[in-house]
Scaffold this active site. Structure first.
Site, PDB file in Angstrom:
ATOM      1  CB  CYS A   9      -7.504 -11.835 -73.933  1.00 26.70           C
ATOM      2  SG  CYS A   9      -9.080 -11.004 -73.600  1.00 26.70           S
ATOM      3  CG  ASP A 129      -4.938  -7.204 -65.962  1.00 26.75           C
ATOM      4  OD1 ASP A 129      -3.704  -7.188 -66.098  1.00 26.75           O
ATOM      5  OD2 ASP A 129      -5.731  -6.856 -66.847  1.00 26.75           O
TER       6      ASP A 129
END
Length: 218
Positions: A9, A129
């Site tokens: 990412c 996360d």
């Protein structure tokens, strides 16, 4: 058997993206959040839309719905990842639009897992996360043992401070069939948005070893 996937990412440099694609990640992520140092910025939409060898994920934080739809169209996104306070009805609408939806949550001690229940049926994946004011990209790890409290069957991406020096430990400790993909970002960079391809290559080799070991064990 579900093969563990990986996502790289925070990409924004075309040449760097070309090298990253050579590592054959399953997903690549473009961040459409202007406050992020990895904001997609001037990356050519035509270049991004031409990519066909990996699933393209657009990462958004509390964005206007029309902005998300326009990015899907311009960049040829296959997946939308929502990192803010987006509601289930937006997730449902995006899925009906033809993309897969990842809803992200920042995890810390005492996280209320019940808030995920309202999204079941309207998302394809969750993403877990490290809880941080910056909506991800903090480079910080959360306590992976908290994942044992996750009560639902929706598969998930795992992010948050994953690095080469803790990846092997992660793969041995998080023994969960619902773990769908490893999501790497800031700990594999030369600078924000520019990935260290050699570090990523080593991470890919570790993931490949893990996949092979799982196949043997099953």
């Amino acid at each position: 058997m579900n093969t563990l996937k990986w996502k790289i990412c925070g990409l924004k440099d075309a040449e760097n993206i070309g090298h990253v694609l050579g590592l054959r990640p399953d997903y690549i992520g473009f961040i459409f959040y202007g406050r992020s140092p990895r904001y997609v910025g001037d990356l050519s939409a035509d270049f991004a839309s031409s990519i066909t060898t990996a699933n393209k994920v657009g990462v958004f934080v509390n964005a206007e719905e029309e902005i998300i739809y326009q990015a899907i169209e311009n960049y040829g996104l296959n997946v939308v990842q929502l990192h803010g306070n987006e509601r289930p009805d937006l997730c449902k609408a995006l899925r009906q639009h033809g993309v897969k939806v990842i809803k992200a949550f920042g995890i810390s001690e005492g996280f209320d897992w019940s808030i995920l229940e309202q999204y079941i049926g309207d998302v394809d994946y969750f993403l877990f996360d490290t809880k941080h004011i910056a909506y991800g990209g903090s480079g910080q790890v959360f306590d992976w043992s908290l994942l044992k409290e996750y009560p639902f069957g929706i598969p998930y991406f795992l992010s948050g401070g994953i690095a080469l020096d803790n990846l092997k430990d992660l793969l041995s400790k998080v023994n969960d069939k619902r773990l769908y993909a490893i999501d790497v970002n800031s700990r594999f960079e030369i600078r924000p948005g520019l990935k260290d391809v050699e570090l990523l290559r080593k991470a890919g080799a570790l993931l490949e070893q893990n996949i092979t070991a799982r196949e043997i064990n099953e």
